[in-house]
Design an enzyme around this catalytic site. Structure first.
Site, PDB file in Angstrom:
ATOM      1  N   SER A  25       0.820  -1.213   0.000  1.00  0.00           N
ATOM      2  CA  SER A  25       0.000   0.000   0.000  1.00  0.00           C
ATOM      3  C   SER A  25       0.854   1.263   0.000  1.00  0.00           C
ATOM      4  O   SER A  25       0.341   2.375   0.020  1.00  0.00           O
ATOM      5  CB  SER A  25      -0.931   0.007   1.220  1.00  0.00           C
ATOM      6  OG  SER A  25      -0.186  -0.171   2.404  1.00  0.00           O
ATOM      7  N   ASN A 112      -2.381  -2.281  13.107  1.00  0.00           N
ATOM      8  CA  ASN A 112      -3.831  -2.046  13.056  1.00  0.00           C
ATOM      9  C   ASN A 112      -4.237  -0.772  13.801  1.00  0.00           C
ATOM     10  O   ASN A 112      -4.982   0.059  13.278  1.00  0.00           O
ATOM     11  CB  ASN A 112      -4.591  -3.262  13.599  1.00  0.00           C
ATOM     12  CG  ASN A 112      -4.341  -4.499  12.752  1.00  0.00           C
ATOM     13  OD1 ASN A 112      -3.797  -4.392  11.646  1.00  0.00           O
ATOM     14  ND2 ASN A 112      -4.717  -5.657  13.253  1.00  0.00           N
ATOM     15  N   THR A 157     -38.637  26.632 -11.988  1.00  0.00           N
ATOM     16  CA  THR A 157     -38.989  25.305 -11.493  1.00  0.00           C
ATOM     17  C   THR A 157     -39.147  24.477 -12.751  1.00  0.00           C
ATOM     18  O   THR A 157     -39.600  24.996 -13.782  1.00  0.00           O
ATOM     19  CB  THR A 157     -40.297  25.302 -10.677  1.00  0.00           C
ATOM     20  OG1 THR A 157     -41.356  25.762 -11.515  1.00  0.00           O
ATOM     21  CG2 THR A 157     -40.214  26.213  -9.455  1.00  0.00           C
ATOM     22  N   HIS A 158     -38.736  23.218 -12.688  1.00  0.00           N
ATOM     23  CA  HIS A 158     -38.729  22.362 -13.887  1.00  0.00           C
ATOM     24  C   HIS A 158     -37.887  22.992 -15.010  1.00  0.00           C
ATOM     25  O   HIS A 158     -38.117  22.708 -16.175  1.00  0.00           O
ATOM     26  CB  HIS A 158     -40.144  22.098 -14.407  1.00  0.00           C
ATOM     27  CG  HIS A 158     -41.127  21.765 -13.332  1.00  0.00           C
ATOM     28  ND1 HIS A 158     -41.403  20.471 -12.944  1.00  0.00           N
ATOM     29  CD2 HIS A 158     -41.875  22.563 -12.524  1.00  0.00           C
ATOM     30  CE1 HIS A 158     -42.292  20.484 -11.963  1.00  0.00           C
ATOM     31  NE2 HIS A 158     -42.593  21.738 -11.685  1.00  0.00           N
ATOM     32  N   SER A 279     -11.517  25.760 -28.222  1.00  0.00           N
ATOM     33  CA  SER A 279     -11.618  24.508 -28.948  1.00  0.00           C
ATOM     34  C   SER A 279     -10.482  24.446 -29.951  1.00  0.00           C
ATOM     35  O   SER A 279     -10.094  25.471 -30.510  1.00  0.00           O
ATOM     36  CB  SER A 279     -12.963  24.447 -29.675  1.00  0.00           C
ATOM     37  OG  SER A 279     -12.874  23.589 -30.796  1.00  0.00           O
ATOM     38  N   LYS A 285     -15.179  29.078 -30.014  1.00  0.00           N
ATOM     39  CA  LYS A 285     -15.655  28.439 -28.790  1.00  0.00           C
ATOM     40  C   LYS A 285     -15.004  28.989 -27.526  1.00  0.00           C
ATOM     41  O   LYS A 285     -13.855  29.396 -27.509  1.00  0.00           O
ATOM     42  CB  LYS A 285     -15.409  26.915 -28.841  1.00  0.00           C
ATOM     43  CG  LYS A 285     -16.325  26.167 -29.778  1.00  0.00           C
ATOM     44  CD  LYS A 285     -17.804  26.282 -29.431  1.00  0.00           C
ATOM     45  CE  LYS A 285     -18.203  25.477 -28.209  1.00  0.00           C
ATOM     46  NZ  LYS A 285     -18.131  24.023 -28.453  1.00  0.00           N
ATOM     47  N   ASN A 287     -15.304  27.403 -23.753  1.00  0.00           N
ATOM     48  CA  ASN A 287     -15.937  26.278 -23.051  1.00  0.00           C
ATOM     49  C   ASN A 287     -15.758  26.348 -21.536  1.00  0.00           C
ATOM     50  O   ASN A 287     -14.689  26.715 -21.051  1.00  0.00           O
ATOM     51  CB  ASN A 287     -15.372  24.954 -23.572  1.00  0.00           C
ATOM     52  CG  ASN A 287     -15.700  24.742 -25.039  1.00  0.00           C
ATOM     53  OD1 ASN A 287     -16.748  25.176 -25.513  1.00  0.00           O
ATOM     54  ND2 ASN A 287     -14.795  24.092 -25.750  1.00  0.00           N
ATOM     55  N   GLU A 292     -17.604  21.881 -15.969  1.00  0.00           N
ATOM     56  CA  GLU A 292     -17.954  20.513 -16.391  1.00  0.00           C
ATOM     57  C   GLU A 292     -17.192  19.480 -15.563  1.00  0.00           C
ATOM     58  O   GLU A 292     -17.731  18.436 -15.183  1.00  0.00           O
ATOM     59  CB  GLU A 292     -17.644  20.329 -17.875  1.00  0.00           C
ATOM     60  CG  GLU A 292     -18.541  21.177 -18.762  1.00  0.00           C
ATOM     61  CD  GLU A 292     -18.039  21.205 -20.204  1.00  0.00           C
ATOM     62  OE1 GLU A 292     -18.683  20.571 -21.041  1.00  0.00           O
ATOM     63  OE2 GLU A 292     -17.026  21.856 -20.482  1.00  0.00           O
ATOM     64  N   GLN A 324      -7.615  -1.986   3.883  1.00  0.00           N
ATOM     65  CA  GLN A 324      -6.547  -1.219   3.242  1.00  0.00           C
ATOM     66  C   GLN A 324      -7.101  -0.409   2.060  1.00  0.00           C
ATOM     67  O   GLN A 324      -6.520   0.586   1.665  1.00  0.00           O
ATOM     68  CB  GLN A 324      -5.448  -2.173   2.766  1.00  0.00           C
ATOM     69  CG  GLN A 324      -4.285  -1.487   2.107  1.00  0.00           C
ATOM     70  CD  GLN A 324      -3.065  -2.388   2.047  1.00  0.00           C
ATOM     71  OE1 GLN A 324      -2.400  -2.593   3.059  1.00  0.00           O
ATOM     72  NE2 GLN A 324      -2.775  -2.930   0.880  1.00  0.00           N
ATOM     73  N   LYS A 327      -8.145   3.771   2.009  1.00  0.00           N
ATOM     74  CA  LYS A 327      -7.346   4.990   1.868  1.00  0.00           C
ATOM     75  C   LYS A 327      -7.473   5.670   0.511  1.00  0.00           C
ATOM     76  O   LYS A 327      -7.656   6.885   0.430  1.00  0.00           O
ATOM     77  CB  LYS A 327      -5.882   4.675   2.188  1.00  0.00           C
ATOM     78  CG  LYS A 327      -5.669   4.575   3.702  1.00  0.00           C
ATOM     79  CD  LYS A 327      -4.333   4.023   4.084  1.00  0.00           C
ATOM     80  CE  LYS A 327      -4.290   2.513   4.067  1.00  0.00           C
ATOM     81  NZ  LYS A 327      -5.288   1.839   4.925  1.00  0.00           N
TER      82      LYS A 327
HETATM   83  N1  ARG Z   1      -1.266  -1.278   5.272  1.00  0.00           N
HETATM   84  C1  ARG Z   1      -2.257  -1.772   6.174  1.00  0.00           C
HETATM   85  C2  ARG Z   1      -3.589  -1.080   5.902  1.00  0.00           C
HETATM   86  O1  ARG Z   1      -3.570  -0.065   5.320  1.00  0.00           O
HETATM   87  C3  ARG Z   1      -1.851  -1.517   7.583  1.00  0.00           C
HETATM   88  C4  ARG Z   1      -2.414  -2.495   8.541  1.00  0.00           C
HETATM   89  C5  ARG Z   1      -1.860  -3.839   8.292  1.00  0.00           C
HETATM   90  N2  ARG Z   1      -2.274  -4.747   9.284  1.00  0.00           N
HETATM   91  C6  ARG Z   1      -2.225  -6.063   9.120  1.00  0.00           C
HETATM   92  N3  ARG Z   1      -2.669  -6.779  10.095  1.00  0.00           N
HETATM   93  N4  ARG Z   1      -1.762  -6.593   8.033  1.00  0.00           N
HETATM   94  O2  ARG Z   1      -4.643  -1.559   6.248  1.00  0.00           O
END
Ligand code: ARG
Length: 460
Positions: A25, A112, A157-158, A279, A285, A287, A292, A324, A327
């Site tokens: 990760s 953890n 409205t609408h 454009s 143009k 834009n 958007e 994981q 994130k």
């Molecule tokens: N990289 C892990 C995550 O983002 C960290 C926690 C890992 N814990 C484990 N028991 N493998 O979740």
């Protein structure tokens, strides 16, 4: 293949290349480095305070972590996928810097609770920076609203012309939405701001931790009461994503309006050159790409919310690697809304209003018909339903004549309802119509100016 240097003790072989790829990760969780290092420093200081590690080791750990922070800040740090994530990348480098004392940092801690702590700190910071951007966005809207407190535009409205309103009033509606967005982020911040640190892997630890001290040291309100909950709760991230998605939805509505207003079919506004693109084939143009993209970012942010809801659904306690995946969803949503807010702030600040076009459309579609009905109720004391019916016939007459309501003569009006007198003509103009809507929250320029002052005060 060599075994993993951090957890490879029981393994004879290292991971397959594909295992490393799916497992690592570090490519995204490196964004947690500042939070990870801050939390490690507080943890180490507490361990020393409790006599779990020596003061000398704690000092070495702290110094080493400062060095690592500087290395990462300056882009001099080499991240390794073999070391999976930010936690092990930092710890491995710490070992290179200070030797065996580095191995004591992870006492009474697991990745953890470490990760849960880092992530909460990150979301908290993200909320604070988004709040500042929301304030800037509100200020831009309020400033425009002040300039256009009496600028008449069609209210829809609408998407059909309904009643004339003022442009300032319309913009202030978004200020209100942004205020509720801020409140949602504030409430998410409160739910995020508890400390999981000390939950360890899931069950807590046998070491005599001071969880109050680490919570305090990191600016959390309190340690989380249940270690299983500490490591496995992601509702703070879900709340964050949902606040982002709702805010992005608000922005997408304004973005869509900007796209419409700036189109040649409407010509209500002109975006500045700074927020328009050309454009490559059509030289004429201009834009509204930024609007958007803001409109589209909303889909992406909503997608992130749905992703994490899906990841968390039915996930048994406590930690599972599924988490994981939390994130990237959060980082992407936070980046997207930050960018969208900044772009919207810029567009609002710069846009020029075409008052003539707005006024022309505001007068189309018999938009002051409700004013006639209200006048009949007020002056002729008719029930509203009857007034509505009479007005309908007046509208039909204007339609047949191909003119606006203000163009009908008194005689013509009286042919529909003999009780009508010349005074009715005073309510037929657009300015009279908006000026009359003085109810609290209404579109009358005086009311809009009042609201502008209220917001200027709030956003000081
Ligand atoms: N990289 C892990 C995550 O983002 C960290 C926690 C890992 N814990 C484990 N028991 N493998 O979740």
């Amino acid at each position: 293949m060599t075994t993993n240097e951090m957890w490879g003790g029981r393994f004879a072989q290292g991971p397959a290349a594909i295992m490393e790829e799916i497992n690592a990760s570090i490519d995204f969780d490196r964004r947690l480095y500042a939070q990870d290092i801050a939390a490690s420093k507080v943890h180490a200081a507490m361990l020393a305070e409790r006599g779990i590690i020596s003061q000398a080791d704690a000092a070495a750990i702290s110094g080493g972590l400062d060095t690592i922070k500087a290395e990462i800040d300056q882009g001099k740090f080499t991240f390794s996928r073999k070391l999976e994530d930010i936690h092990m990348n930092v710890e491995a480098r710490l070992k290179e810097l200070i030797g065996d004392a580095a191995g004591r940092l992870h006492t009474a801690r697991s990745r953890n609770d470490q990760l849960a702590t880092d992530f909460r700190l990150w979301v908290r910071d993200a909320i604070d920076s988004l709040d500042a951007r929301l304030v800037a966005f509100q200020r831009a809207l309020v400033a425009k609203a002040a300039t256009h407190a009496a600028t008449v535009m069609p209210g829809f409205t609408h998407l059909q012309t309904a009643q004339p309103i003022t442009f300032g009033h319309h913009l202030l509606a978004y200020v209100e939405m942004a205020a509720r967005d801020r409140a949602r982020f504030a409430s998410t911040r409160a739910c995020t701001n508890d400390s999981p640190l000390g939950s360890a892997a899931l069950a807590g630890t046998s070491f005599p931790l001071d969880r109050d001290a680490t919570a305090r040291g990191l600016g959390f309100m309190r340690p989380m009461r249940n270690s299983l909950d500490g490591v496995s709760a992601r509702d703070f991230a879900l709340e964050f994503l949902s606040a982002c998605a709702i805010m992005a939805t608000h922005l997408s509505r304004l973005a869509e309006e900007i796209v419409l207003w700036s189109s040649p079919a409407f010509k209500f506004i002109t975006l500045s050159d700074a927020f328009s693109t050309g454009s490559s084939i059509m030289p004429q143009k201009r834009n509204p790409d930024a609007a958007e993209l803001v409109r589209a970012k909303c889909a992406r942010v909503t997608g992130s919310l749905v992703t994490l809801l899906g990841v968390m659904k039915a996930l048994p306690l406590a930690y599972a690697k599924d988490m994981q995946e939390d994130k990237e969803a959060v980082f992407d949503a936070a980046d997207s809304v930050a960018l969208a807010l900044a772009a919207m702030t810029g567009m609002i600040g710069d846009l020029k209003v075409n008052e003539i076009a707005m006024r022309r459309v505001a007068g189309e579609g018999y938009s002051t018909a409700t004013d006639i009905a209200d006048w009949i109720v007020r002056v002729l004391k008719k029930p509203f339903r009857e007034a509505h019916h009479i007005t309908g016939r007046i509208v039909a007459m204007a339609e047949a004549r191909g003119c606006g309501l203000a163009d009908l003569t008194l005689k013509e009006l009286q042919s529909v309802e003999p009780g009508i007198i010349a005074d009715i003509q005073s309510v037929l103009s657009l300015d009279a119509s908006v000026a009359s809507r003085t109810s609290f929250g209404g579109t009358a320029p005086d009311r809009v100016r009042e609201q502008v002052r209220y917001w200027q005060e709030q956003l000081k």
